[in-house]
Design a protein around this motif. Sequence first.
Motif, mmCIF file in Angstrom:
data_model
loop_
_atom_site.group_PDB
_atom_site.id
_atom_site.type_symbol
_atom_site.label_atom_id
_atom_site.label_comp_id
_atom_site.label_asym_id
_atom_site.label_seq_id
_atom_site.Cartn_x
_atom_site.Cartn_y
_atom_site.Cartn_z
ATOM 1 N N PHE A 141 0.832 -1.198 0.000
ATOM 2 C CA PHE A 141 0.000 0.000 0.000
ATOM 3 C C PHE A 141 0.872 1.255 0.000
ATOM 4 C CE2 PHE A 141 -3.701 -2.450 1.668
ATOM 5 C CZ PHE A 141 -4.685 -1.901 0.850
ATOM 6 N N TYR A 154 -9.527 2.145 0.685
ATOM 7 C CA TYR A 154 -8.632 1.367 -0.160
ATOM 8 C C TYR A 154 -9.091 1.404 -1.614
ATOM 9 C CZ TYR A 154 -6.959 -0.724 4.231
ATOM 10 O OH TYR A 154 -6.446 -0.931 5.477
ATOM 11 N N LEU A 166 -6.865 -9.743 -5.760
ATOM 12 C CA LEU A 166 -7.749 -9.540 -4.617
ATOM 13 C C LEU A 166 -9.063 -10.294 -4.775
ATOM 14 C CD1 LEU A 166 -7.280 -5.706 -4.012
ATOM 15 C CD2 LEU A 166 -6.420 -7.571 -2.588
ATOM 16 N N THR A 173 -6.737 -11.742 4.783
ATOM 17 C CA THR A 173 -6.330 -10.342 4.741
ATOM 18 C C THR A 173 -6.664 -9.711 3.403
ATOM 19 O OG1 THR A 173 -4.526 -10.769 6.303
ATOM 20 C CG2 THR A 173 -4.376 -8.758 4.978
ATOM 21 N N ILE A 177 -9.374 -6.685 2.316
ATOM 22 C CA ILE A 177 -9.027 -5.517 1.508
ATOM 23 C C ILE A 177 -10.005 -5.372 0.349
ATOM 24 C CG2 ILE A 177 -7.291 -4.568 -0.070
ATOM 25 C CD1 ILE A 177 -5.157 -5.798 1.778
ATOM 26 N N TRP A 178 -10.321 -6.485 -0.307
ATOM 27 C CA TRP A 178 -11.255 -6.446 -1.436
ATOM 28 C C TRP A 178 -12.651 -6.024 -0.966
ATOM 29 C CZ3 TRP A 178 -11.813 -5.392 -6.088
ATOM 30 C CH2 TRP A 178 -12.882 -5.854 -6.877
ATOM 31 N N ASN A 180 -13.316 -4.051 1.501
ATOM 32 C CA ASN A 180 -13.218 -2.608 1.737
ATOM 33 C C ASN A 180 -13.331 -1.832 0.437
ATOM 34 O OD1 ASN A 180 -11.630 0.025 1.912
ATOM 35 N ND2 ASN A 180 -11.740 -0.511 4.079
ATOM 36 N N PHE A 208 -3.485 0.022 -3.423
ATOM 37 C CA PHE A 208 -2.920 -1.318 -3.368
ATOM 38 C C PHE A 208 -2.213 -1.546 -4.709
ATOM 39 C CE2 PHE A 208 -3.357 -6.023 -3.728
ATOM 40 C CZ PHE A 208 -2.864 -6.408 -2.493
ATOM 41 N N TYR A 232 2.218 -7.697 0.874
ATOM 42 C CA TYR A 232 1.064 -8.589 0.841
ATOM 43 C C TYR A 232 1.266 -9.742 -0.123
ATOM 44 C CZ TYR A 232 -1.415 -5.120 3.582
ATOM 45 O OH TYR A 232 -1.801 -4.263 4.583
#
Length: 280
Positions: A141, A154, A166, A173, A177-178, A180, A208, A232
């Motif tokens: 990030f 994000y 993603l 994790t 993120i996906w 979000n 990302f 990541y």
Amino acid sequence: MWGMTGVGVVAVLSSVILCGCLVDGQTTQCSIPNYRVMAIPLPGFTNVYTNATGTYYTGFVIDLLYAMARVANFTFTISLGNPSDFGRTTGQASSGGCFGGGIGSLQSGGFDILAAAMDYVYGYNTAVDFTAPIFRSDVQFIYNTYTGLANSYYMVIGNTAGRDLLENSKDPTLMAIWANIQKWLPTSLPNTYEEAIALVKMGGWALFGRTPLIDQAVCDSYGQIAKDPKVYKRTYASFAVQKNSNILSKLNLAILQLQGDNTIDNLLYKWFPCSNFACS
């Protein structure tokens, strides 16, 4: 003709170059193969300039293509792909879905080489073959230093390998993120790298993305953008060719030679001086 560096690389090379070949002790004429290359416009990788005399390309990918052509004895003709669509699938690839973008064009025979520093992501290997790794790329990030990562929404550049990573991940994790990102559509899926960096600079958004692009963004921002140290995913960037293409072995040998004589490292530091690279 084979110059690797410098501004003003002509966009289209001649389709056939005649050269001297030694056959049964006699010098005769032979043709060097010309490969159709799709390059994806991306800062530092493939830069596009147009003026009254024509369209010109520079960047790491262009310099590397010239170096590989010199070593492996081929010419190439460049066409540009869509920077917001490297190869998204229409339906899941494992369920018979079709690939779009650069991967789809390569798969259907429209091009011989996709020169876009691709990384291995879900499903791509079912459609195309990847060359030997060219350099390492980390997924991390970057965020606005004033806003901070914890206070940012994000985003990921839409229709790219990063989104595929993603969207198809089983890692908790990455799944979070996906989730979000999906809350803030369509802003959280900018079409281009330039749009994404503008949002990060504006504040409130974290991208990302992949090195070396995000490293260069941090360097060029004069303290406005920072990179979160957490990696990541670690990937290895490659070119791609049609499935079972006889071009693959030729490109792989060229890549190995250019790694051995430090040509690739020198080109990376030329175009991305703020990044650290390794291929191990």
